[in-house]
Design a protein around this motif. Structure first.
Motif, PDB file in Angstrom:
ATOM      1  N   LEU A   1       0.833  -1.203   0.000  1.00  0.00           N
ATOM      2  CA  LEU A   1       0.000   0.000   0.000  1.00  0.00           C
ATOM      3  C   LEU A   1       0.866   1.251   0.000  1.00  0.00           C
ATOM      4  O   LEU A   1       0.427   2.324   0.415  1.00  0.00           O
ATOM      5  CB  LEU A   1      -0.916   0.004   1.234  1.00  0.00           C
ATOM      6  CG  LEU A   1      -1.792  -1.238   1.440  1.00  0.00           C
ATOM      7  CD1 LEU A   1      -2.604  -1.093   2.721  1.00  0.00           C
ATOM      8  CD2 LEU A   1      -2.709  -1.467   0.263  1.00  0.00           C
ATOM      9  N   ALA A   2       2.086   1.132  -0.457  1.00  0.00           N
ATOM     10  CA  ALA A   2       3.062   2.217  -0.369  1.00  0.00           C
ATOM     11  C   ALA A   2       2.727   3.369  -1.304  1.00  0.00           C
ATOM     12  O   ALA A   2       2.014   3.220  -2.293  1.00  0.00           O
ATOM     13  CB  ALA A   2       4.456   1.691  -0.693  1.00  0.00           C
ATOM     14  N   ASP A   3       3.292   4.540  -0.955  1.00  0.00           N
ATOM     15  CA  ASP A   3       3.232   5.738  -1.802  1.00  0.00           C
ATOM     16  C   ASP A   3       1.801   6.166  -2.092  1.00  0.00           C
ATOM     17  O   ASP A   3       1.434   6.445  -3.241  1.00  0.00           O
ATOM     18  CB  ASP A   3       4.002   5.507  -3.106  1.00  0.00           C
ATOM     19  CG  ASP A   3       5.454   5.164  -2.863  1.00  0.00           C
ATOM     20  OD1 ASP A   3       6.101   5.883  -2.094  1.00  0.00           O
ATOM     21  OD2 ASP A   3       5.936   4.161  -3.416  1.00  0.00           O
ATOM     22  N   ASN A   4       0.987   6.190  -1.055  1.00  0.00           N
ATOM     23  CA  ASN A   4      -0.382   6.687  -1.158  1.00  0.00           C
ATOM     24  C   ASN A   4      -0.583   7.784  -0.119  1.00  0.00           C
ATOM     25  O   ASN A   4       0.387   8.346   0.404  1.00  0.00           O
ATOM     26  CB  ASN A   4      -1.375   5.536  -0.956  1.00  0.00           C
ATOM     27  CG  ASN A   4      -1.470   4.653  -2.190  1.00  0.00           C
ATOM     28  OD1 ASN A   4      -1.938   5.083  -3.235  1.00  0.00           O
ATOM     29  ND2 ASN A   4      -1.021   3.407  -2.079  1.00  0.00           N
TER      30      ASN A   4
ATOM     31  N   GLU B   1       8.701 -11.687   6.054  1.00  0.00           N
ATOM     32  CA  GLU B   1      10.048 -11.653   5.486  1.00  0.00           C
ATOM     33  C   GLU B   1      10.478 -10.224   5.176  1.00  0.00           C
ATOM     34  O   GLU B   1      11.604  -9.836   5.470  1.00  0.00           O
ATOM     35  CB  GLU B   1      10.091 -12.497   4.207  1.00  0.00           C
ATOM     36  CG  GLU B   1       9.817 -13.982   4.434  1.00  0.00           C
ATOM     37  CD  GLU B   1       9.748 -14.760   3.142  1.00  0.00           C
ATOM     38  OE1 GLU B   1      10.225 -14.247   2.101  1.00  0.00           O
ATOM     39  OE2 GLU B   1       9.197 -15.878   3.144  1.00  0.00           O
ATOM     40  N   TYR B   2       9.579  -9.447   4.566  1.00  0.00           N
ATOM     41  CA  TYR B   2       9.877  -8.058   4.227  1.00  0.00           C
ATOM     42  C   TYR B   2       8.889  -7.167   4.967  1.00  0.00           C
ATOM     43  O   TYR B   2       7.681  -7.310   4.804  1.00  0.00           O
ATOM     44  CB  TYR B   2       9.703  -7.794   2.732  1.00  0.00           C
ATOM     45  CG  TYR B   2      10.655  -8.517   1.794  1.00  0.00           C
ATOM     46  CD1 TYR B   2      11.628  -9.384   2.265  1.00  0.00           C
ATOM     47  CD2 TYR B   2      10.572  -8.319   0.414  1.00  0.00           C
ATOM     48  CE1 TYR B   2      12.479 -10.034   1.400  1.00  0.00           C
ATOM     49  CE2 TYR B   2      11.426  -8.961  -0.457  1.00  0.00           C
ATOM     50  CZ  TYR B   2      12.379  -9.824   0.042  1.00  0.00           C
ATOM     51  OH  TYR B   2      13.215 -10.466  -0.816  1.00  0.00           O
ATOM     52  N   LEU B   3       9.397  -6.208   5.756  1.00  0.00           N
ATOM     53  CA  LEU B   3       8.539  -5.267   6.466  1.00  0.00           C
ATOM     54  C   LEU B   3       9.034  -3.851   6.180  1.00  0.00           C
ATOM     55  O   LEU B   3      10.053  -3.417   6.702  1.00  0.00           O
ATOM     56  CB  LEU B   3       8.552  -5.543   7.969  1.00  0.00           C
ATOM     57  CG  LEU B   3       7.641  -4.656   8.830  1.00  0.00           C
ATOM     58  CD1 LEU B   3       6.191  -4.762   8.377  1.00  0.00           C
ATOM     59  CD2 LEU B   3       7.771  -5.023  10.305  1.00  0.00           C
ATOM     60  N   TYR B   4       8.302  -3.161   5.298  1.00  0.00           N
ATOM     61  CA  TYR B   4       8.623  -1.783   4.938  1.00  0.00           C
ATOM     62  C   TYR B   4       7.611  -0.865   5.611  1.00  0.00           C
ATOM     63  O   TYR B   4       6.420  -0.888   5.288  1.00  0.00           O
ATOM     64  CB  TYR B   4       8.519  -1.580   3.425  1.00  0.00           C
ATOM     65  CG  TYR B   4       9.518  -2.323   2.583  1.00  0.00           C
ATOM     66  CD1 TYR B   4      10.742  -1.745   2.244  1.00  0.00           C
ATOM     67  CD2 TYR B   4       9.228  -3.591   2.087  1.00  0.00           C
ATOM     68  CE1 TYR B   4      11.647  -2.412   1.442  1.00  0.00           C
ATOM     69  CE2 TYR B   4      10.126  -4.268   1.288  1.00  0.00           C
ATOM     70  CZ  TYR B   4      11.338  -3.675   0.965  1.00  0.00           C
ATOM     71  OH  TYR B   4      12.228  -4.340   0.166  1.00  0.00           O
TER      72      TYR B   4
ATOM     73  N   ALA C   1      12.675   3.567   8.498  1.00  0.00           N
ATOM     74  CA  ALA C   1      13.279   4.894   8.399  1.00  0.00           C
ATOM     75  C   ALA C   1      12.225   5.998   8.365  1.00  0.00           C
ATOM     76  O   ALA C   1      11.083   5.785   7.961  1.00  0.00           O
ATOM     77  CB  ALA C   1      14.143   4.974   7.143  1.00  0.00           C
ATOM     78  N   GLY C   2      12.636   7.195   8.804  1.00  0.00           N
ATOM     79  CA  GLY C   2      11.813   8.382   8.665  1.00  0.00           C
ATOM     80  C   GLY C   2      10.564   8.390   9.513  1.00  0.00           C
ATOM     81  O   GLY C   2       9.505   8.839   9.060  1.00  0.00           O
TER      82      GLY C   2
ATOM     83  N   SER D   1       4.900   2.002   3.290  1.00  0.00           N
ATOM     84  CA  SER D   1       5.775   3.174   3.256  1.00  0.00           C
ATOM     85  C   SER D   1       5.098   4.391   2.628  1.00  0.00           C
ATOM     86  O   SER D   1       4.211   4.270   1.780  1.00  0.00           O
ATOM     87  CB  SER D   1       7.040   2.856   2.456  1.00  0.00           C
ATOM     88  OG  SER D   1       7.706   1.739   2.998  1.00  0.00           O
ATOM     89  N   SER D   2       5.553   5.560   3.062  1.00  0.00           N
ATOM     90  CA  SER D   2       5.153   6.836   2.475  1.00  0.00           C
ATOM     91  C   SER D   2       3.648   7.046   2.511  1.00  0.00           C
ATOM     92  O   SER D   2       2.998   7.278   1.481  1.00  0.00           O
ATOM     93  CB  SER D   2       5.691   6.945   1.035  1.00  0.00           C
ATOM     94  OG  SER D   2       7.101   6.847   1.023  1.00  0.00           O
ATOM     95  N   ASN D   3       3.084   6.929   3.689  1.00  0.00           N
ATOM     96  CA  ASN D   3       1.696   7.273   3.952  1.00  0.00           C
ATOM     97  C   ASN D   3       1.659   8.204   5.160  1.00  0.00           C
ATOM     98  O   ASN D   3       2.697   8.711   5.584  1.00  0.00           O
ATOM     99  CB  ASN D   3       0.864   6.011   4.192  1.00  0.00           C
ATOM    100  CG  ASN D   3       0.527   5.296   2.892  1.00  0.00           C
ATOM    101  OD1 ASN D   3      -0.296   5.752   2.114  1.00  0.00           O
ATOM    102  ND2 ASN D   3       1.174   4.142   2.642  1.00  0.00           N
ATOM    103  N   SER D   4       0.488   8.437   5.725  1.00  0.00           N
ATOM    104  CA  SER D   4       0.359   9.299   6.902  1.00  0.00           C
ATOM    105  C   SER D   4      -0.333   8.541   8.019  1.00  0.00           C
ATOM    106  O   SER D   4      -1.248   9.045   8.671  1.00  0.00           O
ATOM    107  CB  SER D   4      -0.430  10.566   6.551  1.00  0.00           C
ATOM    108  OG  SER D   4       0.245  11.322   5.570  1.00  0.00           O
TER     109      SER D   4
END
Length: 340
Positions: free
Chosen positions: A45-48, A90-93, A120-121, A70-73
């Motif tokens: 669901l990234a970059d929304n 396995e992958y947690l962004y 990050a961030g 990533s890159s949400n609010s």
């Protein structure tokens, strides 16, 4: 393939090589009904512009292997029992959620399949858990730009030496305020990217840093490091970017630097380095940027630097440089910034 508003799509990020589930919506809250997709393995669901609380319902699908928010609010914190909720992760962004608070749960060390952890961030606080070193499959750990701390010996770095598959480590922009441990040189020989800038790190860089023989990027800028540049830096034959800007380093820029035949950028400015500039620096024809300004260098500018025909940035600003500008400098025709 479409299922309950979820559409399969490939993402561009090369670290995510499989097909990930990506929503067709881009604003509002993430629908809680997503946990009805009991067979879902990959959720992107990234970059929304999703907002609202990061509910545990989002995580409550035990088969999930990949989550990218990533890159949400989104706001909230990581669940304390993340290991029991996501035993197969396995992958947690979760980078750049901006309002992710709380600590890194100790239970995350029981997620034994975890390969990528990107937080990050955010606004995470507390100690970086030593138990992250129990994640033996970990390849990428990105904790950049949080408010994370450590003990005075940065012991989490010692424990991370158990993660023998680690290729990327970024702990930059956290108030670590500790001493760089000698054990750091025992990190995985697979490590290619090591970023620890602006962390208030103290101490010396161990002379055994050359053991990290596959490093491509090394950045310790903006800290309080002292001592000299280790001679074993010359063993990092694959190094492309070397940044120790804005520390308290002393001593010389030795000829060992000239062994870095793939070096593209060297940043050693704002230190207390002295002595002459190595003549052999002109042999590093891959160099694009040289920034050695605000040091105590005192010598002529070697004419060999005229060999660097692809040099774009050239900063040797220092009160102690002497002599004349060598005629060979006219050969660096690609230069766009020169500060002497």
């Amino acid at each position: 393939m479409e299922k309950s508003g979820i559409v399969m799509a490939r993402v561009d990020d090369p670290t995510k090589e499989s097909l990930l589930a990506k929503t067709g919506f881009d604003v509002g809250e993430i629908p809680k009904e997503i946990n009805n997709l009991v067979e879902l393995e990959e959720l992107d669901l990234a970059d929304n512009s999703f907002s609202g609380q990061l509910d545990t319902e989002i995580f409550n699908i035990s088969g999930l292997r990949i989550i990218d928010l990533s890159s949400n609010s989104l706001s909230g914190s990581l669940p304390s029992n993340i290991d029991s909720i996501l035993p197969n992760i396995e992958y947690l962004y979760q980078d750049s959620l901006t309002i992710l608070v709380g600590t890194i749960p100790l239970s995350i060390s029981n997620c034994s399949k975890l390969t990528i952890l990107d937080l990050a961030g955010n606004k995470l606080t507390g100690l970086i858990p030593n138990s992250l070193g129990y994640l033996t499959h970990l390849q990428l750990l990105n904790l950049e730009e949080n408010n994370l701390t450590s003990d005075s010996s940065l012991s989490f770095l010692t424990y991370l030496t158990n993660s023998r598959n680690l290729t990327f480590l970024d702990i930059s922009l956290n108030p670590l305020n500790g001493m760089l441990p000698d054990s750091m040189v025992n990190l995985s020989t697979s490590l290619r990217n090591l970023f620890a800038n602006s962390c208030k790190i103290k101490g010396r860089i161990s002379n055994e840093v050359g053991n990290l023989s596959n490093l491509l990027f090394l950045d310790f800028s903006g800290n309080n490091l002292v001592g000299s540049i280790p001679t074993s830096i010359g063993n990092l034959r694959n190094l492309q970017r070397f940044d120790l800007t804005n520390n308290k380093l002393t001593g010389f820029i030795g000829d060992h630097t000239c062994k870095l035949q793939h070096l593209g950028d060297i940043y050693l400015g704002q230190n207390q380095l002295s002595g002459s500039l190595p003549y052999c620096l002109g042999n590093l024809t891959s160099l694009r940027e040289i920034n050695l300004g605000s040091n105590k260098l005192s010598s002529n500018i070697p004419p060999s630097l005229g060999n660097l025909q692809d040099l774009v940035v050239f900063d040797l600003s220092s009160k102690n440089m002497v002599g004349s500008l060598p005629q060979e400098i006219r050969n660096i025709k690609a230069v766009t910034k020169m500060d002497l």
